[in-house]
Design an enzyme around this catalytic site. Structure first.
Site, PDB file in Angstrom:
ATOM      1  N   HIS A   1      -1.484  -1.350  -4.039  1.00 60.19           N
ATOM      2  CA  HIS A   1      -2.730  -0.929  -3.388  1.00 60.19           C
ATOM      3  C   HIS A   1      -2.722   0.591  -3.233  1.00 60.19           C
ATOM      4  O   HIS A   1      -1.784   1.159  -2.668  1.00 60.19           O
ATOM      5  CB  HIS A   1      -2.837  -1.630  -2.033  1.00 60.19           C
ATOM      6  CG  HIS A   1      -4.133  -1.444  -1.323  1.00 60.19           C
ATOM      7  ND1 HIS A   1      -5.271  -2.147  -1.647  1.00 60.19           N
ATOM      8  CD2 HIS A   1      -4.477  -0.639  -0.296  1.00 60.19           C
ATOM      9  CE1 HIS A   1      -6.258  -1.784  -0.839  1.00 60.19           C
ATOM     10  NE2 HIS A   1      -5.802  -0.862  -0.015  1.00 60.19           N
TER      11      HIS A   1
ATOM     12  N   MET B   1     -12.146   4.864  -0.395  1.00 61.08           N
ATOM     13  CA  MET B   1     -12.793   5.197   0.884  1.00 61.08           C
ATOM     14  C   MET B   1     -13.427   6.562   0.703  1.00 61.08           C
ATOM     15  O   MET B   1     -12.952   7.584   1.204  1.00 61.08           O
ATOM     16  CB  MET B   1     -11.744   5.179   2.010  1.00 61.08           C
ATOM     17  CG  MET B   1     -11.309   3.759   2.367  1.00 61.08           C
ATOM     18  SD  MET B   1      -9.696   3.701   3.182  1.00 61.08           S
ATOM     19  CE  MET B   1      -8.627   3.704   1.748  1.00 61.08           C
TER      20      MET B   1
ATOM     21  N   ASP C   1      -6.771  -6.162   4.589  1.00 62.62           N
ATOM     22  CA  ASP C   1      -6.105  -4.853   4.566  1.00 62.62           C
ATOM     23  C   ASP C   1      -6.156  -4.224   5.953  1.00 62.62           C
ATOM     24  O   ASP C   1      -7.235  -3.968   6.487  1.00 62.62           O
ATOM     25  CB  ASP C   1      -6.845  -3.966   3.549  1.00 62.62           C
ATOM     26  CG  ASP C   1      -6.286  -2.553   3.441  1.00 62.62           C
ATOM     27  OD1 ASP C   1      -5.213  -2.281   4.005  1.00 62.62           O
ATOM     28  OD2 ASP C   1      -6.944  -1.735   2.766  1.00 62.62           O
TER      29      ASP C   1
ATOM     30  N   SER D   1       0.847  -1.189   0.000  1.00 62.55           N
ATOM     31  CA  SER D   1       0.000   0.000   0.000  1.00 62.55           C
ATOM     32  C   SER D   1       0.881   1.236   0.000  1.00 62.55           C
ATOM     33  O   SER D   1       1.640   1.463   0.956  1.00 62.55           O
ATOM     34  CB  SER D   1      -0.899   0.015   1.233  1.00 62.55           C
ATOM     35  OG  SER D   1      -1.448   1.313   1.377  1.00 62.55           O
TER      36      SER D   1
ATOM     37  N   MET E   1     -11.576  -5.470   5.680  1.00 60.77           N
ATOM     38  CA  MET E   1     -10.725  -4.546   6.440  1.00 60.77           C
ATOM     39  C   MET E   1     -10.418  -5.147   7.815  1.00 60.77           C
ATOM     40  O   MET E   1     -11.325  -5.598   8.517  1.00 60.77           O
ATOM     41  CB  MET E   1     -11.423  -3.194   6.641  1.00 60.77           C
ATOM     42  CG  MET E   1     -11.604  -2.360   5.389  1.00 60.77           C
ATOM     43  SD  MET E   1     -10.089  -2.058   4.463  1.00 60.77           S
ATOM     44  CE  MET E   1      -9.097  -1.186   5.685  1.00 60.77           C
TER      45      MET E   1
ATOM     46  N   GLY F   1      -0.680   2.015   9.589  1.00 64.79           N
ATOM     47  CA  GLY F   1       0.039   1.821  10.840  1.00 64.79           C
ATOM     48  C   GLY F   1      -0.816   1.498  12.051  1.00 64.79           C
ATOM     49  O   GLY F   1      -0.331   1.584  13.174  1.00 64.79           O
TER      50      GLY F   1
ATOM     51  N   GLY G   1      -3.003  -3.504   9.266  1.00 62.75           N
ATOM     52  CA  GLY G   1      -2.248  -4.151  10.338  1.00 62.75           C
ATOM     53  C   GLY G   1      -1.579  -5.448   9.935  1.00 62.75           C
ATOM     54  O   GLY G   1      -1.225  -6.252  10.801  1.00 62.75           O
TER      55      GLY G   1
ATOM     56  N   HIS H   1      -8.515   1.369  -3.692  1.00 66.70           N
ATOM     57  CA  HIS H   1      -9.444   1.181  -2.579  1.00 66.70           C
ATOM     58  C   HIS H   1     -10.086   2.533  -2.298  1.00 66.70           C
ATOM     59  O   HIS H   1      -9.424   3.424  -1.778  1.00 66.70           O
ATOM     60  CB  HIS H   1      -8.643   0.640  -1.381  1.00 66.70           C
ATOM     61  CG  HIS H   1      -9.416   0.538  -0.115  1.00 66.70           C
ATOM     62  ND1 HIS H   1      -8.798   0.340   1.109  1.00 66.70           N
ATOM     63  CD2 HIS H   1     -10.745   0.588   0.134  1.00 66.70           C
ATOM     64  CE1 HIS H   1      -9.730   0.284   2.058  1.00 66.70           C
ATOM     65  NE2 HIS H   1     -10.908   0.440   1.501  1.00 66.70           N
TER      66      HIS H   1
ATOM     67  N   MET I   1      -8.762   8.372  -0.084  1.00 65.65           N
ATOM     68  CA  MET I   1      -9.587   8.812   1.053  1.00 65.65           C
ATOM     69  C   MET I   1     -10.068  10.228   0.780  1.00 65.65           C
ATOM     70  O   MET I   1      -9.285  11.079   0.348  1.00 65.65           O
ATOM     71  CB  MET I   1      -8.758   8.789   2.340  1.00 65.65           C
ATOM     72  CG  MET I   1      -8.130   7.429   2.615  1.00 65.65           C
ATOM     73  SD  MET I   1      -7.320   7.415   4.221  1.00 65.65           S
ATOM     74  CE  MET I   1      -6.518   5.802   4.171  1.00 65.65           C
TER      75      MET I   1
ATOM     76  N   ASP J   1      -4.731   3.748  -1.778  1.00 70.25           N
ATOM     77  CA  ASP J   1      -5.766   4.134  -0.813  1.00 70.25           C
ATOM     78  C   ASP J   1      -6.262   5.544  -1.097  1.00 70.25           C
ATOM     79  O   ASP J   1      -5.531   6.516  -0.888  1.00 70.25           O
ATOM     80  CB  ASP J   1      -5.202   4.059   0.613  1.00 70.25           C
ATOM     81  CG  ASP J   1      -5.087   2.624   1.087  1.00 70.25           C
ATOM     82  OD1 ASP J   1      -6.104   1.906   1.034  1.00 70.25           O
ATOM     83  OD2 ASP J   1      -3.982   2.215   1.492  1.00 70.25           O
TER      84      ASP J   1
END
Ligand code: DX5
Ligand code: ZN
Length: 227
Positions: free
Chosen positions: A30, A65, A172, A6, A134, A142, A174, A63, A34, A32
């Site tokens: 990946h 969001m 996805d 990611s 998720m 993180g 952790g 992805h 947002m 992200d």
């Protein structure tokens, strides 16, 4: 298994170099996205995807969001995204958005937040290429892995296998050397990792170690069509 670094945890000032550094151990990249509304963070969008497209052949797994992803799909397709995944929390009936993803020539993914039951997507899984579970509350890299997500992965894996579907099962949040084994055992086949790769002193070695840890833990030797 497939590894999806990611870029959220990469250095955006050197994104091309960061991607090149891990490319040989990456199956997908990946991305992200947002919007500062669906999640309390603001990241990147189609212009960055277009820049990535010019420097890598990796599959760009976006992805979204975002509260209104439909409005953005044409721009992601034009930018060279390979697939876009949308949250089922936004689309309790994702039929129209899946149709739109197909019309745009994009791979179609559905995402479940922690706490959203698998039942919310069960009848749509056969229509999508990717189901993303998720294992953190989305918004930031993180964060600590939420172990309760494994039950959702197990349920999804059982459904995919029982129905003979080819839908990829991605996890996805952790994911690191200590958690990827449990995720693989639960049945995930595609693993997103941001901070575990890009915050490591040697991102390529970290990616390699994640791959090895997942492979060692995977209960089934291979999935249909994989070597
Ligand atoms: C979280 C994002 C993740 C994030 C994962 O909202 O969807 O893809 O980059 O980061 P790590 O691997 O650090 O948990
Ligand atoms: Zn993500």
């Amino acid at each position: 298994m497939r590894l999806a670094p990611s870029i959220l945890s990469a250095d955006f000032a050197h994104l091309g170099a960061e991607v090149a550094r891990v490319a040989s151990e990456a199956d997908l990249l990946h991305v992200d996205v947002m919007d500062g509304h669906f999640v309390p963070n603001l990241t990147i969008g189609p212009p960055v995807v277009a820049s990535l497209r010019r420097v890598t052949d990796l599959f760009l797994d976006c992805h979204l969001m975002c509260t209104d992803p439909i409005r953005l799909l044409p721009a992601f397709a034009a930018a060279g995204a390979d697939s876009c995944s949308v949250h089922v929390e936004i689309f309790p009936d994702p039929t129209d958005v899946i149709d739109m993803l197909r019309r745009e020539g994009l791979g179609a993914g559905l995402v479940l937040n922690p706490g959203t039951p698998f039942a919310a997507v069960q009848r749509y899984v056969e229509r999508v290429d990717l189901l993303l579970v998720m294992s953190v509350h989305p918004g930031f890299g993180g964060q600590a892995f939420i172990p309760e997500s494994l039950a959702t992965v197990r349920e999804a894996r059982a459904h995919i296998d029982r129905e003979g579907l080819r839908t990829a099962l991605e996890i996805d949040g952790g994911i690191n050397a200590a958690t990827i084994g449990a995720a693989a055992e639960a049945g995930a086949d595609t693993f997103v990792a941001g901070s575990a790769i890009f915050h490591a002193p040697d991102p390529l070695a970290a990616a390699r170690a994640l791959r090895a840890a997942a492979a060692a833990a995977t209960p089934v030797a291979s999935l249909p069509g994989e070597a």
